[in-house]
Design a protein around this motif. Structure first.
Motif, mmCIF file in Angstrom:
data_model
loop_
_atom_site.group_PDB
_atom_site.id
_atom_site.type_symbol
_atom_site.label_atom_id
_atom_site.label_comp_id
_atom_site.label_asym_id
_atom_site.label_seq_id
_atom_site.Cartn_x
_atom_site.Cartn_y
_atom_site.Cartn_z
ATOM 1 N N ASN A 26 0.831 -1.196 0.000
ATOM 2 C CA ASN A 26 0.000 0.000 0.000
ATOM 3 C C ASN A 26 0.873 1.257 0.000
ATOM 4 O OD1 ASN A 26 -2.255 1.686 0.193
ATOM 5 N ND2 ASN A 26 -2.304 1.535 2.412
ATOM 6 N N VAL A 27 1.933 1.256 0.792
ATOM 7 C CA VAL A 27 2.842 2.409 0.850
ATOM 8 C C VAL A 27 3.506 2.621 -0.510
ATOM 9 C CG1 VAL A 27 5.020 3.235 1.862
ATOM 10 C CG2 VAL A 27 3.238 2.308 3.334
ATOM 11 N N ILE A 28 3.959 1.543 -1.128
ATOM 12 C CA ILE A 28 4.597 1.643 -2.443
ATOM 13 C C ILE A 28 3.608 2.195 -3.467
ATOM 14 C CG2 ILE A 28 5.593 0.317 -4.350
ATOM 15 C CD1 ILE A 28 6.686 -1.621 -2.111
ATOM 16 N N GLU A 29 2.405 1.660 -3.492
ATOM 17 C CA GLU A 29 1.384 2.137 -4.438
ATOM 18 C C GLU A 29 1.066 3.613 -4.219
ATOM 19 O OE1 GLU A 29 -1.774 -0.747 -3.778
ATOM 20 O OE2 GLU A 29 -1.268 -1.702 -5.694
ATOM 21 N N THR A 49 11.445 -5.061 9.065
ATOM 22 C CA THR A 49 11.834 -4.680 7.706
ATOM 23 C C THR A 49 11.191 -5.621 6.691
ATOM 24 O OG1 THR A 49 13.958 -3.837 8.504
ATOM 25 C CG2 THR A 49 13.800 -4.316 6.150
ATOM 26 N N ILE A 50 10.699 -5.042 5.622
ATOM 27 C CA ILE A 50 10.088 -5.813 4.539
ATOM 28 C C ILE A 50 10.849 -5.497 3.263
ATOM 29 C CG2 ILE A 50 8.003 -6.154 3.165
ATOM 30 C CD1 ILE A 50 6.471 -5.160 5.714
ATOM 31 N N LEU A 51 11.233 -6.531 2.548
ATOM 32 C CA LEU A 51 11.787 -6.364 1.207
ATOM 33 C C LEU A 51 10.695 -6.775 0.232
ATOM 34 C CD1 LEU A 51 15.359 -7.866 1.670
ATOM 35 C CD2 LEU A 51 14.671 -5.458 1.710
ATOM 36 N N GLN A 52 10.357 -5.868 -0.670
ATOM 37 C CA GLN A 52 9.285 -6.117 -1.628
ATOM 38 C C GLN A 52 9.813 -5.905 -3.034
ATOM 39 O OE1 GLN A 52 5.789 -7.094 -1.318
ATOM 40 N NE2 GLN A 52 6.328 -7.376 -3.466
ATOM 41 N N GLU A 53 9.723 -6.951 -3.839
ATOM 42 C CA GLU A 53 10.120 -6.866 -5.241
ATOM 43 C C GLU A 53 8.971 -6.239 -6.027
ATOM 44 O OE1 GLU A 53 12.140 -10.174 -7.918
ATOM 45 O OE2 GLU A 53 10.009 -10.589 -7.584
ATOM 46 N N VAL A 54 9.322 -5.285 -6.889
ATOM 47 C CA VAL A 54 8.336 -4.667 -7.766
ATOM 48 C C VAL A 54 8.879 -4.763 -9.187
ATOM 49 C CG1 VAL A 54 7.010 -2.588 -8.306
ATOM 50 C CG2 VAL A 54 7.623 -3.091 -5.931
ATOM 51 N N LEU A 55 8.113 -5.380 -10.059
ATOM 52 C CA LEU A 55 8.484 -5.526 -11.463
ATOM 53 C C LEU A 55 7.884 -4.343 -12.205
ATOM 54 C CD1 LEU A 55 7.566 -9.302 -11.556
ATOM 55 C CD2 LEU A 55 9.808 -8.293 -11.080
ATOM 56 N N ILE A 56 8.747 -3.540 -12.812
ATOM 57 C CA ILE A 56 8.311 -2.275 -13.409
ATOM 58 C C ILE A 56 8.675 -2.227 -14.883
ATOM 59 C CG2 ILE A 56 8.609 0.239 -13.363
ATOM 60 C CD1 ILE A 56 9.345 0.023 -10.424
ATOM 61 N N THR A 57 7.754 -1.776 -15.684
ATOM 62 C CA THR A 57 8.048 -1.417 -17.063
ATOM 63 C C THR A 57 8.077 0.097 -17.095
ATOM 64 O OG1 THR A 57 6.927 -3.364 -17.922
ATOM 65 C CG2 THR A 57 7.294 -1.553 -19.468
ATOM 66 N N ASP A 64 12.132 -3.079 -19.011
ATOM 67 C CA ASP A 64 11.700 -3.744 -17.776
ATOM 68 C C ASP A 64 12.784 -3.643 -16.711
ATOM 69 O OD1 ASP A 64 9.251 -4.525 -18.858
ATOM 70 O OD2 ASP A 64 10.102 -6.362 -19.692
ATOM 71 N N TRP A 65 12.322 -3.438 -15.475
ATOM 72 C CA TRP A 65 13.204 -3.285 -14.323
ATOM 73 C C TRP A 65 12.672 -4.106 -13.161
ATOM 74 C CZ3 TRP A 65 17.534 -0.168 -14.474
ATOM 75 C CH2 TRP A 65 17.658 0.639 -15.604
ATOM 76 N N THR A 66 13.589 -4.446 -12.270
ATOM 77 C CA THR A 66 13.209 -5.027 -10.988
ATOM 78 C C THR A 66 13.652 -4.043 -9.916
ATOM 79 O OG1 THR A 66 13.473 -7.283 -11.781
ATOM 80 C CG2 THR A 66 13.515 -6.964 -9.399
ATOM 81 N N ALA A 67 12.719 -3.629 -9.094
ATOM 82 C CA ALA A 67 13.014 -2.727 -7.982
ATOM 83 C C ALA A 67 12.793 -3.505 -6.690
ATOM 84 C CB ALA A 67 12.103 -1.508 -8.031
ATOM 85 N N ILE A 68 13.773 -3.448 -5.816
ATOM 86 C CA ILE A 68 13.627 -4.050 -4.491
ATOM 87 C C ILE A 68 13.462 -2.904 -3.499
ATOM 88 C CG2 ILE A 68 14.616 -5.539 -2.713
ATOM 89 C CD1 ILE A 68 14.076 -6.988 -5.390
ATOM 90 N N HIS A 100 16.404 -0.436 -4.559
ATOM 91 C CA HIS A 100 17.525 -0.885 -5.378
ATOM 92 C C HIS A 100 16.961 -1.302 -6.727
ATOM 93 C CE1 HIS A 100 21.235 -2.818 -6.590
ATOM 94 N NE2 HIS A 100 20.526 -3.896 -6.907
ATOM 95 N N MET A 101 17.466 -0.683 -7.807
ATOM 96 C CA MET A 101 16.963 -0.952 -9.156
ATOM 97 C C MET A 101 17.979 -1.763 -9.951
ATOM 98 S SD MET A 101 14.040 0.882 -9.605
ATOM 99 C CE MET A 101 13.956 0.866 -11.359
#
Length: 140
Positions: A32-35, A95-103, A109-113, A130-131
């Motif tokens: 939710n915070v990321i969104e 602490t939470i690590l959340q992978e976000v797959l981004i275009t 395409d990128w992976t953001a942690i 981290h991208m």
């Protein structure tokens, strides 16, 4: 018939009040915070995006203008995603690590942690991203 419905409604209300309140799932909170931050970037709402950054990030970038400029320059796929989806996640203590797959808006395409940290007030804040370019997959 009305009496039965009333009794059922009152019973349901009493049972609902008696159930313990459950805290929201930390992963749901982190996503939710990321969104909310991505939405703030898309609206150019620097104040809202900055408010979701952790205190340590706010120390590094002491004002909204410096923060938003850093994101624009260093994280363009996050600042203007074409599309994104949540991937894997890991919870370790607060602490939470959340992978976000981004275009990105350029189609790459990128992976953001994202590193999300639990705050003393119970909220979650973004403590870093981290991208890396996404590995090429097979065509569909």
């Amino acid at each position: 018939m009305k009496a039965k419905l009333s009794v059922l409604a009152v019973t349901a209300a009493i049972l609902a009040a008696a159930l313990p309140l459950r805290a929201e799932d930390p992963l749901v909170s982190a996503q939710n915070v990321i969104e909310r931050q991505i939405d703030a970037f898309l609206r150019d709402d620097a104040a809202a995006a900055y408010a979701l950054a952790s205190p340590s990030i706010q120390e590094k970038f002491p004002d909204q203008a410096a923060f938003i400029d850093m994101v624009r320059r260093g994280y363009p796929p996050v600042y203007r995603p074409g599309n994104y989806a949540f991937g894997r996640s890991k919870v370790s203590g607060g602490t939470i690590l959340q992978e976000v797959l981004i275009t990105g808006s350029d189609g790459k395409d990128w992976t953001a942690i994202y590193q999300i940290v639990h705050q003393p007030d119970g909220s979650y804040k973004i403590n870093g991203v981290h991208m890396q370019p996404a590995a090429a997959g097979s065509d569909i």
